[in-house]
Write an enzyme that holds these catalytic residues in place. Structure first.
Site, PDB file in Angstrom:
ATOM      1  N   LYS A   1       0.857  -1.194   0.000  1.00 54.05           N
ATOM      2  CA  LYS A   1       0.000   0.000   0.000  1.00 54.05           C
ATOM      3  C   LYS A   1       0.888   1.238   0.000  1.00 54.05           C
ATOM      4  CE  LYS A   1      -3.507   2.445   2.631  1.00 54.05           C
ATOM      5  NZ  LYS A   1      -4.630   2.313   3.577  1.00 54.05           N
TER       6      LYS A   1
ATOM      7  N   LYS B   1      -2.299  -1.481  -3.789  1.00 53.62           N
ATOM      8  CA  LYS B   1      -3.177  -0.308  -3.711  1.00 53.62           C
ATOM      9  C   LYS B   1      -2.342   0.958  -3.825  1.00 53.62           C
ATOM     10  CE  LYS B   1      -6.128   1.940  -0.377  1.00 53.62           C
ATOM     11  NZ  LYS B   1      -6.485   2.024   1.002  1.00 53.62           N
TER      12      LYS B   1
END
Ligand code: PBG
Length: 329
Positions: free
Chosen positions: A196, A254
């Site tokens: 992330k 992400k």
């Protein structure tokens, strides 16, 4: 060798193109993120996410039934926590009767077969808008992971199928898996946000939950000490392999579109499912351009989601889940 080989032969009609198509999105691919608020009969549109809403529990029930009827079989829950319940340690995150456990039970009552995934992170509960506990101007890793594990356990007790830690602290998967095993929750899965990035594309999400890091002395206003540097590629594989060793069942990359090289690297490096999160800023960009008449909304949505699949996603968390499923069916 031209003209013996003419590549356009395989593109002559839709029937031909669909015969040779390599990737496709199906309703099975989608995880629908859902924002939940306290109250009754509330369906609040998020200013920076047109046509996306926060639901109170009664309307959440309706929404989940609609998703299920469309063929969407998993949801990812996020809650908006009232300001008066926020503190540094995320105390409210451990409340077994808090909004998240009630939301989990609401979804499971409405559609028992629906897979319920939950966001596990302190930021919506943090007075500072951070994913960890703060002391001396720093985010304290190990104090945070202990809380996250308890938070995950509370979601598991409420009936969550898959916990989705989105905080990027070190060692949190190990801590969470261990506690789940100790407490007998052997079948509760973990989908780790393993790669992330500290991305500027999360802005609209932080509007939705009112969870942006605050401006305060000695506290970093960004998440760069825990989320990854967008310049890094090799590191994403390291992070992901470590989360798998610690017990993650599904790993995640992400944001989506800007990070498809990472998705492919990870798809090639691991043998477990890889989720991709097409985040709030990606949603907002498409909506804004379509509103101006500059892009064909539906075509761009399907193209981006297909590109995410092509890059190697096993599943996609997307605010377009509902739109996309309607478009393809
Ligand atoms: C919470 C969390 C965030 C997102 C998912 N879980 C925000 C953040 O890390 O700041 C972003 C999702 C989106 O932008 O759609 N840790």
């Amino acid at each position: 060798m031209y003209p013996l080989r003419r590549n356009r032969r395989l593109r002559t009609s839709e029937a031909m193109r669909s015969l040779v198509r390599e990737n496709a999105i199906t309703p099975n691919d989608f995880i629908a993120p859902l924002f939940v608020v306290e109250g009754k009969n509330k369906k609040e549109e998020i200013a920076s996410m047109p046509n996306y809403f926060r639901f109170s529990l009664d309307l959440l029930e309706k929404e989940v039934k609609e998703l299920w009827n469309l063929g969407i079989k998993s949801v990812l829950l996020f809650v908006k926590v009232p300001d008066n319940l926020k503190d540094n340690a995320g105390t409210e995150a451990l409340n077994n009767d808090g909004l998240m456990p009630r939301a989990i039970r609401t979804v499971k009552n409405a559609v028992p077969e629906m897979l319920v995934m939950t966001d596990v992170a302190l930021d919506p509960y943090s007075a500072y808008g951070h994913d960890g506990v703060i002391a001396h101007g720093k985010i304290i890793n190990d104090d945070t992971t202990a809380i996250l594990a308890e938070m995950g356990l509370s979601h598991a007790k409420a009936g969550a199928d898959i916990l989705a830690p989105s905080d990027m602290m070190d060692g949190r998967i190990f801590e969470m898996r261990g506690l789940l095993e100790d407490e007998g929750f052997h079948d509760t899965g973990i989908m780790s946000y393993s790669a992330k990035y500290a991305s500027a594309f999360y802005g609209p999400f932080r509007d939705a939950l009112d969870s942006a890091p605050v401006d305060a002395e000695n506290i970093p206003k960004d998440k760069k000490t825990y989320q990854m540097d967008p310049a890094n590629r090799e590191e994403a594989v390291k992070e992901t392999l470590m989360d798998i060793e610690e017990g993650a069942d599904i790993v995640m990359v992400k944001p989506g579109l800007c990070y498809l090289d990472i998705v492919r690297d990870i798809r090639n490096a691991v043998n477990i499912p890889v989720a991709v999160y097409q985040v709030s800023g990606e949603y907002a960009m498409i909506k804004a351009a379509a509103e101006k008449g500059w892009l064909d909304h539906d075509a761009v949505v399907l193209e981006q989601l297909t590109a995410i699949k092509r890059a190697g996603a096993s599943m996609i968390a997307s605010y377009f889940a509902k739109d996309a499923v309607k478009l393809i069916s």
